[in-house]
Design an enzyme around this catalytic site. Structure first.
Site, mmCIF file in Angstrom:
data_model
loop_
_atom_site.group_PDB
_atom_site.id
_atom_site.type_symbol
_atom_site.label_atom_id
_atom_site.label_comp_id
_atom_site.label_asym_id
_atom_site.label_seq_id
_atom_site.Cartn_x
_atom_site.Cartn_y
_atom_site.Cartn_z
ATOM 1 N N CYS A 34 5.347 91.087 -28.603
ATOM 2 C CA CYS A 34 5.734 90.440 -27.354
ATOM 3 C C CYS A 34 7.225 90.609 -27.110
ATOM 4 O O CYS A 34 7.989 90.932 -28.021
ATOM 5 C CB CYS A 34 5.442 88.938 -27.403
ATOM 6 S SG CYS A 34 3.731 88.491 -27.742
ATOM 7 N N ASP A 437 44.233 102.905 -8.960
ATOM 8 C CA ASP A 437 43.499 102.755 -7.704
ATOM 9 C C ASP A 437 44.213 101.750 -6.792
ATOM 10 O O ASP A 437 44.607 100.662 -7.237
ATOM 11 C CB ASP A 437 42.074 102.283 -8.001
ATOM 12 C CG ASP A 437 41.233 102.124 -6.757
ATOM 13 O OD1 ASP A 437 40.675 103.129 -6.287
ATOM 14 O OD2 ASP A 437 41.141 100.988 -6.249
#
Length: 487
Positions: A34, A437
């Site tokens: 599971c 940037d």
């Protein structure tokens, strides 16, 4: 994580979905495995053993739980935050390389022997490349069984199985049901003929604003579009082409795929997940970034930001060059001209997509004088596409990030900004950073962070290894369209 037994037991008892895909719980008394968040009553700790992959559970003789469908859980974030051999191999396996080229092909791409690959995967994941690819084929088969009316024989070969018998045996072994029984159990929602409707899971939280906003705002006409609340684009795939529609939902991404060859299903899903960064661990990322008191309010305001990536690394590198020192709108215009002149036409009866983005080989053959850009950038463009076309530069999922950076920096016209944006969005480096940037520097100044590249880089050392995610939070302080989900 699967070796930390106490932590795994606590996660299972808490049904903590954050750990789905990190490890799998095999139950000795039932013979099933599971995901940690399985809704059934948690087994006794002494009856649980933990494995690092679904393939390892299957190798150990466990079958998948029919309630929690552990094979469909998000992938481990490990493979997209590392650049070592195992992580690169896992990215290639997810991209279908073992099914197309075998283990020797996988080893050749990575530059190691098949024995070295098998030994390292077995040591870390409890399964070798063939077993990992087999587990992936089983999941692909279940998707096709449950979501299409295709005959089982066609599904078997589309999923990558070499024979009908192998397909039947694998499905029975993994899911404890025959293929026909899987189909009988599946709901039959209405579907567009020829389209596959899928749910792409992710770890919560997920903030779709900058993720889909970025993709939509930079979309190249003919290749990408935002339509009816979905991001749509064409896909160049190993066996053909496809069109994907991706819609953000509260607990999943709704995915509709139309493929010219169903053998490309696994690859298409893998590339869409990678583009949307769906295997990320947002809790770990946000916890680390929140240790900086100036970033913490941004994270608290809109947690779960992802890094918008790409489905085609070579395409993104070309588009990064087209976007050097121009606006987003100008970059889209340049790219659209290339698409119209050199892209491969596709048919899209549901929207406005018209072409695949041109392959490097097609771009390498064009006349440089036809490019409406400065001569120096023209040289940058032709050098890049030439090396991508002849294979001397490769930017695939198996790339070594450090080597790829060095190769890119050696190209004319490639500075730190271009290399880092390719590293962040194409190579998938979660620690790529853009201190030069303009948007980052403006955001840093407004927040009180250092605004010079050197000082900001020094401050950002505390954000590692998640600086690419810090970039998303810093960009989000601006009013640029990339930061907003289109309406």
């Amino acid at each position: 994580m699967h070796t930390e037994t106490e932590a795994c037991v606590r996660a299972v008892q808490a049904k903590d979905a954050r750990f789905d895909g990190w490890f799998y719980t095999a139950v000795l008394t039932t013979g099933i495995y599971c995901r940690p968040s399985c809704p059934v009553v948690a087994p006794k700790p002494q009856n649980m053993v933990f494995h690092p992959s679904a393939a390892a559970c299957q190798q150990a003789g466990f079958r998948a739980c029919k309630r929690c469908r552990p094979d469909a859980s998000p992938g481990s974030p490990e493979w997209n935050q590392r650049a070592d051999l195992v992580a690169r191999a896992m990215r290639l396996i997810a991209d279908g390389v073992v099914d197309r080229e075998g283990v020797p092909g996988l080893a050749a791409r990575l530059g190691y022997s098949t024995r070295q690959i098998e030994r390292q995967l077995l040591a870390e994941l409890g399964a070798g490349p063939l077993a990992l690819a087999r587990a992936q084929r089983a999941q692909t088969a279940r998707l096709l069984i449950e979501t299409t009316p295709l005959p089982m024989a066609e599904i078997a070969f589309a999923a990558g199985f070499s024979s009908i018998r192998t397909f039947n045996d694998t499905v029975r072994e993994v899911f404890a049901l025959a293929p026909s029984e899987l189909r009988a159990r599946a709901p039959r929602p209405g579907q567009t003929p020829g389209a596959l409707a899928l749910r792409l899971p992710f770890r919560a939280p997920l903030n779709p604003d900058n993720l889909f906003g970025h993709l939509a705002a930079t979309a190249v006409p003919g290749v990408e579009e935002w339509r009816d609340g979905a991001y749509r684009r064409t896909l160049r795939l190993p066996y053909g082409h496809g069109i994907v529609s991706l819609t953000p939902k509260p607990d999943h991404i709704a995915c509709r795929l139309t493929l010219s060859d169903l053998r490309d299903l696994t690859v298409a899903i893998s590339r869409c997940r990678r583009m949307l960064d769906l295997d990320a661990d947002p809790v770990a990322v946000d916890e680390q970034l929140s240790t900086d008191p100036l970033l913490a309010p941004l994270v608290a305001k809109a947690p779960g930001r992802r890094v918008p990536r790409t489905v085609d690394e070579a395409e993104f590198a070309v588009r990064a060059v087209l976007g050097q020192q121009v606006s987003t709108a100008a970059a889209r215009t340049h790219a659209a001209r290339l698409v119209t002149a050199h892209g491969e036409p596709v048919d899209d009866p549901e929207g406005g997509l018209t072409h695949l983005f041109p392959a490097p080989e097609a771009l390498a053959a064009l006349d440089p004088e036809s490019l409406a850009m400065p001569r120096t950038r023209r040289t940058t463009f032709t050098t890049l596409v030439g090396q991508l076309a002849d294979g001397s530069l490769h930017l695939g999922v198996e790339s070594d990030w450090a080597q790829a950076r060095a190769r890119l920096l050696a190209l004319p016209g490639f500075g730190p900004w271009t290399v880092d944006v390719i590293a962040m969005r194409a190579l998938g480096d979660p620690d790529a950073f853009l201190p030069t940037d303009l948007g980052i520097r403006r955001a840093a100044g407004e927040l009180g962070l250092p605004s010079t590249p050197a000082a900001l880089t020094a401050r950002a050392a505390a954000w590692r290894p998640w600086r690419a995610y810090a970039v998303q939070y810093l960009w989000a302080t601006d009013s640029h369209p990339i930061n907003f989900l289109p309406v």
